[in-house]
Scaffold this active site. Structure first.
Site, mmCIF file in Angstrom:
data_model
loop_
_atom_site.group_PDB
_atom_site.id
_atom_site.type_symbol
_atom_site.label_atom_id
_atom_site.label_comp_id
_atom_site.label_asym_id
_atom_site.label_seq_id
_atom_site.Cartn_x
_atom_site.Cartn_y
_atom_site.Cartn_z
ATOM 1 N N GLY A 11 0.832 -1.215 0.000
ATOM 2 C CA GLY A 11 0.000 0.000 0.000
ATOM 3 C C GLY A 11 0.858 1.252 0.000
ATOM 4 C CD GLU A 36 9.257 -0.717 11.763
ATOM 5 O OE1 GLU A 36 9.098 0.075 12.703
ATOM 6 O OE2 GLU A 36 8.762 -0.539 10.644
ATOM 7 C CG ASP A 64 8.677 4.289 11.071
ATOM 8 O OD1 ASP A 64 8.572 3.103 10.685
ATOM 9 O OD2 ASP A 64 8.372 4.654 12.209
ATOM 10 C CG PHE A 140 -4.739 2.146 11.857
ATOM 11 C CD1 PHE A 140 -5.517 1.347 12.684
ATOM 12 C CD2 PHE A 140 -3.361 2.127 12.034
ATOM 13 C CE1 PHE A 140 -4.942 0.562 13.680
ATOM 14 C CE2 PHE A 140 -2.769 1.348 13.030
ATOM 15 C CZ PHE A 140 -3.565 0.560 13.856
ATOM 16 C CG HIS A 166 0.210 10.405 6.718
ATOM 17 N ND1 HIS A 166 -0.937 10.087 6.023
ATOM 18 C CD2 HIS A 166 0.732 9.215 7.111
ATOM 19 C CE1 HIS A 166 -1.101 8.779 6.023
ATOM 20 N NE2 HIS A 166 -0.101 8.225 6.669
HETATM 21 P P1 IMP Z 1 5.700 1.349 9.574
HETATM 22 O O1 IMP Z 1 5.914 2.724 9.028
HETATM 23 O O2 IMP Z 1 6.194 0.280 8.679
HETATM 24 O O3 IMP Z 1 6.162 1.236 10.989
HETATM 25 O O4 IMP Z 1 4.137 1.105 9.589
HETATM 26 C C1 IMP Z 1 3.241 2.107 9.866
HETATM 27 C C2 IMP Z 1 1.857 1.539 10.143
HETATM 28 O O5 IMP Z 1 1.008 2.659 10.407
HETATM 29 C C3 IMP Z 1 1.236 0.802 8.967
HETATM 30 O O6 IMP Z 1 1.465 -0.575 9.015
HETATM 31 C C4 IMP Z 1 -0.250 1.130 9.135
HETATM 32 O O7 IMP Z 1 -0.841 0.239 10.073
HETATM 33 C C5 IMP Z 1 -0.215 2.515 9.758
HETATM 34 N N1 IMP Z 1 -0.268 3.534 8.691
HETATM 35 C C6 IMP Z 1 0.724 4.354 8.275
HETATM 36 N N2 IMP Z 1 0.322 5.104 7.252
HETATM 37 C C7 IMP Z 1 -0.959 4.747 7.014
HETATM 38 C C8 IMP Z 1 -1.914 5.167 6.050
HETATM 39 O O8 IMP Z 1 -1.672 6.008 5.177
HETATM 40 N N3 IMP Z 1 -3.113 4.567 6.135
HETATM 41 C C9 IMP Z 1 -3.420 3.643 7.076
HETATM 42 N N4 IMP Z 1 -2.557 3.192 7.969
HETATM 43 C C10 IMP Z 1 -1.321 3.754 7.945
#
Ligand code: IMP
Length: 188
Positions: A11, A36, A64, A140, A166
């Protein structure tokens, strides 16, 4: 110009590729997990992810991001990925039943461009829906309603989400910076 985006999250990759295309940046996806780091700031985690990518790759992008809930003191924040994987939405909706529903999504994108490292930030404020709605996006998205909207991110098209998200803000900043390095034209 080519940039390698390192992440396991399809995604995120789709959004990053769409967001950088207007700047003449072609995003290649390296689908692999990066360590991480357990840290309390997105910046620290993003820098650590970048440091874990072999220096033989000269143009690398990682990011991140997380969901920061006002009613839970910013949780899950940097822990959003494991919390989403473990909990889904249910416990968050229960915990927020009697708490403020304000929230923010934040992204820190970290770019390695030759010897230079740059961080780009983005944030969108909003509130948490009473129940999940919509099927677009990832993570989310079905429970996040951006400010000034009645729909969740998951009820929007990819273009609508990108325009305010964001990640959209952070990646447009990154795209403009990269364009400035090469002098090529864009965005359209
Ligand atoms: P990381 O950046 O890999 O630690 O993951 C961030 C987590 O935050 C993702 O796995 C999602 O669960 C959530 N997240 C970050 N950005 C989005 C977004 O644009 N939509 C929905 N969930 C997000």
């Amino acid at each position: 110009m080519d940039v390698t985006f390192v992440s396991t999250n399809r995604g995120k990759f789709r959004e990053v590729a769409d967001l950088l295309a207007p700047y003449g940046v072609n995003v290649r996806w390296s689908r692999r997990a990066l360590p991480e780091l357990q840290a309390d700031r997105l910046e620290t985690v993003a820098r650590a992810k970048l440091a874990a990518v072999p220096a033989s790759l000269p143009r690398v992008l990682v990011e991140d991001s997380g969901l920061f809930l006002d009613g839970l003191g910013g949780f899950p924040g940097v822990y959003s990925a494991p919390i989403h994987a473990l909990w889904g939405f249910g416990p968050i909706l229960e915990l927020l039943a009697r708490r403020p529903r304000g929230a923010a999504f934040r992204t820190v994108a970290a770019l390695r461009w030759g010897r230079t490292t740059r961080l780009f930030h983005g944030e969108v404020r909003g509130r948490i829906a009473r129940r999940p709605r919509g099927h677009h996006g990832f993570g989310f998205d079905p429970i996040f309603i951006p400010e000034g909207e009645s729909r969740t991110f998951a009820q929007m098209t990819a273009e609508e989400k990108d325009a305010i998200s964001h990640r959209g803000q952070a990646l447009r900043r990154a795209g403009a910076w990269m364009r400035g390095r090469t002098g090529s034209a864009g965005p359209a």
